[in-house]
Design a protein around this motif. Structure first.
Motif, mmCIF file in Angstrom:
data_model
loop_
_atom_site.group_PDB
_atom_site.id
_atom_site.type_symbol
_atom_site.label_atom_id
_atom_site.label_comp_id
_atom_site.label_asym_id
_atom_site.label_seq_id
_atom_site.Cartn_x
_atom_site.Cartn_y
_atom_site.Cartn_z
ATOM 1 N N HIS A 83 25.349 3.680 -61.105
ATOM 2 C CA HIS A 83 24.559 5.060 -61.657
ATOM 3 C C HIS A 83 23.473 5.031 -60.821
ATOM 4 C CE1 HIS A 83 27.077 4.122 -65.273
ATOM 5 N NE2 HIS A 83 27.126 5.484 -65.352
ATOM 6 N N TYR A 84 23.447 6.436 -60.206
ATOM 7 C CA TYR A 84 22.165 6.580 -59.388
ATOM 8 C C TYR A 84 21.280 7.786 -60.155
ATOM 9 C CZ TYR A 84 24.835 11.140 -58.234
ATOM 10 O OH TYR A 84 25.480 12.168 -58.434
ATOM 11 N N LEU A 85 20.122 8.005 -59.766
ATOM 12 C CA LEU A 85 19.008 8.897 -60.142
ATOM 13 C C LEU A 85 17.890 8.845 -59.144
ATOM 14 C CD1 LEU A 85 17.526 10.086 -63.405
ATOM 15 C CD2 LEU A 85 16.132 9.609 -61.595
ATOM 16 N N LEU A 86 17.845 10.235 -58.335
ATOM 17 C CA LEU A 86 16.871 10.445 -57.239
ATOM 18 C C LEU A 86 15.593 11.536 -58.097
ATOM 19 C CD1 LEU A 86 16.044 9.921 -54.349
ATOM 20 C CD2 LEU A 86 17.228 12.196 -53.995
ATOM 21 N N ALA A 87 14.588 11.107 -57.976
ATOM 22 C CA ALA A 87 13.470 12.008 -58.750
ATOM 23 C C ALA A 87 12.286 11.839 -57.645
ATOM 24 C CB ALA A 87 13.178 11.202 -59.969
ATOM 25 N N ARG A 88 11.588 12.998 -58.195
ATOM 26 C CA ARG A 88 10.408 13.118 -57.423
ATOM 27 C C ARG A 88 9.187 12.073 -58.089
ATOM 28 N NH1 ARG A 88 8.610 17.727 -54.421
ATOM 29 N NH2 ARG A 88 6.523 16.617 -54.439
ATOM 30 N N HIS A 89 8.655 11.241 -57.180
ATOM 31 C CA HIS A 89 7.888 10.304 -57.900
ATOM 32 C C HIS A 89 6.336 10.771 -58.065
ATOM 33 C CE1 HIS A 89 6.745 6.544 -59.307
ATOM 34 N NE2 HIS A 89 6.825 5.905 -58.342
ATOM 35 N N ASP A 90 6.278 11.766 -57.525
ATOM 36 C CA ASP A 90 4.773 12.376 -57.411
ATOM 37 C C ASP A 90 4.703 13.525 -58.338
ATOM 38 O OD1 ASP A 90 6.376 14.071 -56.020
ATOM 39 O OD2 ASP A 90 4.815 13.961 -53.998
ATOM 40 N N LEU A 91 5.681 13.994 -59.165
ATOM 41 C CA LEU A 91 5.560 15.186 -60.098
ATOM 42 C C LEU A 91 5.661 14.691 -61.568
ATOM 43 C CD1 LEU A 91 6.990 18.176 -58.163
ATOM 44 C CD2 LEU A 91 4.585 17.421 -58.430
ATOM 45 N N SER A 92 6.129 13.448 -61.880
ATOM 46 C CA SER A 92 6.460 12.983 -63.152
ATOM 47 C C SER A 92 5.298 13.138 -64.221
ATOM 48 C CB SER A 92 7.067 11.546 -63.026
ATOM 49 O OG SER A 92 5.913 10.500 -62.639
ATOM 50 N N GLN A 93 4.127 13.508 -63.905
ATOM 51 C CA GLN A 93 3.160 13.419 -64.920
ATOM 52 C C GLN A 93 3.207 14.562 -65.692
ATOM 53 O OE1 GLN A 93 2.661 13.642 -61.589
ATOM 54 N NE2 GLN A 93 0.742 14.502 -60.981
ATOM 55 N N ASP A 94 4.122 15.678 -65.652
ATOM 56 C CA ASP A 94 4.116 16.741 -66.350
ATOM 57 C C ASP A 94 4.843 16.588 -67.853
ATOM 58 O OD1 ASP A 94 6.658 16.433 -65.451
ATOM 59 O OD2 ASP A 94 6.652 18.440 -64.693
ATOM 60 N N GLY A 95 5.551 15.360 -67.912
ATOM 61 C CA GLY A 95 6.164 14.850 -69.095
ATOM 62 C C GLY A 95 7.573 15.627 -69.307
ATOM 63 N N GLY A 96 8.022 16.321 -68.040
ATOM 64 C CA GLY A 96 9.300 17.029 -68.387
ATOM 65 C C GLY A 96 10.404 16.460 -67.244
ATOM 66 N N LEU A 97 11.526 17.047 -67.443
ATOM 67 C CA LEU A 97 12.554 16.574 -66.598
ATOM 68 C C LEU A 97 12.853 17.160 -65.151
ATOM 69 C CD1 LEU A 97 15.353 15.961 -69.342
ATOM 70 C CD2 LEU A 97 13.848 14.349 -68.224
ATOM 71 N N ASP A 98 11.961 18.206 -64.924
ATOM 72 C CA ASP A 98 12.521 18.896 -63.686
ATOM 73 C C ASP A 98 11.923 18.044 -62.294
ATOM 74 O OD1 ASP A 98 9.562 18.898 -64.540
ATOM 75 O OD2 ASP A 98 9.299 21.101 -63.976
ATOM 76 N N PHE A 99 11.373 16.849 -62.507
ATOM 77 C CA PHE A 99 11.285 16.127 -61.389
ATOM 78 C C PHE A 99 12.529 15.483 -61.065
ATOM 79 C CE2 PHE A 99 10.564 13.400 -65.048
ATOM 80 C CZ PHE A 99 10.969 11.929 -64.576
ATOM 81 N N VAL A 100 13.514 15.584 -61.915
ATOM 82 C CA VAL A 100 14.712 14.784 -61.479
ATOM 83 C C VAL A 100 15.479 15.653 -60.484
ATOM 84 C CG1 VAL A 100 17.058 13.970 -62.206
ATOM 85 C CG2 VAL A 100 14.968 13.883 -63.544
#
Length: 245
Positions: free
Chosen positions: A57-74
């Motif tokens: 399984h793969y997941l690509l995320a923004r590693h510099d926007l994760s501090q907002d606590g939501g899932l929109d960085f995925v």
């Protein structure tokens, strides 16, 4: 962006890792990535890279926007949704444990992390996951892989698919810096950061800008929150890397 099939095949031919004993072949990988660039979505290409390296399984995320606590960085994922819901805390934890210099040095260096005990994984999936940090322009991305319990992922193969994932993301995904006000540095914050980078103390910057020392400290604290850095030195390093000062 228009790219001919011949050019795509050539670029992946030179960048793809050698064939391994599982998943799809090297030739199948090149063909599927070429189809992804020309016709398919990002998920198809990530699935090909995941299968090629032996992961599940793969997941690509923004590693510099994760501090907002939501899932929109995925950006793109085929992880089970109940696991994805927990990802914010996981990625925030990865961010918090590393300095800005360590983040830069970690690019394309695969790391393995244990999954929290309270997360239920599909049967046969390892309780460790692999994370590969990559950069696309000014954006820092994180490719996270789940893999079977009996599979040992190749370090060289993971670095190779990290490079290819960055290439795919640069063509197929919108990874431009998000323009939400919460993550933008204001002109005043950049001005304060500039003087701090010049070696000025908060008291000296306060005199230069004609505002109070407490206000200067508040601006710098806001900068560190927005850039997910822990110290002034890390904030300065972040600003230099992003051409802000």
């Amino acid at each position: 962006m228009e790219i001919s099939q011949a050019n795509v095949a050539w670029s992946f031919e030179s960048a793809a890792p050698p064939a391994r004993g599982w998943g799809i072949s090297r030739e199948q990988l090149i063909r599927r990535l070429g189809e992804t660039v020309n016709r398919s979505g990002l998920g198809s290409g990530l699935a090909a890279l995941t299968e090629y390296v032996g992961a599940s399984h793969y997941l690509l995320a923004r590693h510099d926007l994760s501090q907002d606590g939501g899932l929109d960085f995925v950006i793109c994922s085929d992880w089970p949704f109940d696991i994805v819901r927990r990802l914010s805390r996981i990625v925030v934890g990865l961010n918090a444990k590393t300095s800005e210099l360590e983040k830069c040095l970690a690019a394309l260096q695969p790391c393995f992390h244990p999954m929290p005990d309270d997360i239920d994984l599909p049967r046969g999936i390892s309780r460790s996951y692999c994370a590969v940090t990559l950069n696309v322009g000014r954006s820092r991305l994180l490719l996270m892989l789940l893999f079977p319990q009996d599979v040992i992922l190749s370090q060289d193969g993971l670095r190779d698919i990290g490079v290819l994932a960055g290439y795919l993301a640069s063509l197929k995904a919108d990874v431009s810096v998000r323009q939400e006000r919460e993550f933008e540095l204001t002109d005043r914050e950049i001005e304060c950061l500039f003087w701090i980078a010049e070696g000025k103390t908060s008291d000296e910057v306060a005199v230069i800008l004609g505002i109070s020392r407490n206000t200067i400290n508040n601006y710098i604290t806001s900068v560190m929150r927005k850039t997910a850095t822990r110290t002034r030195s890390e904030a300065i390093a972040h600003a230099v890397r992003h051409n802000l000062v």
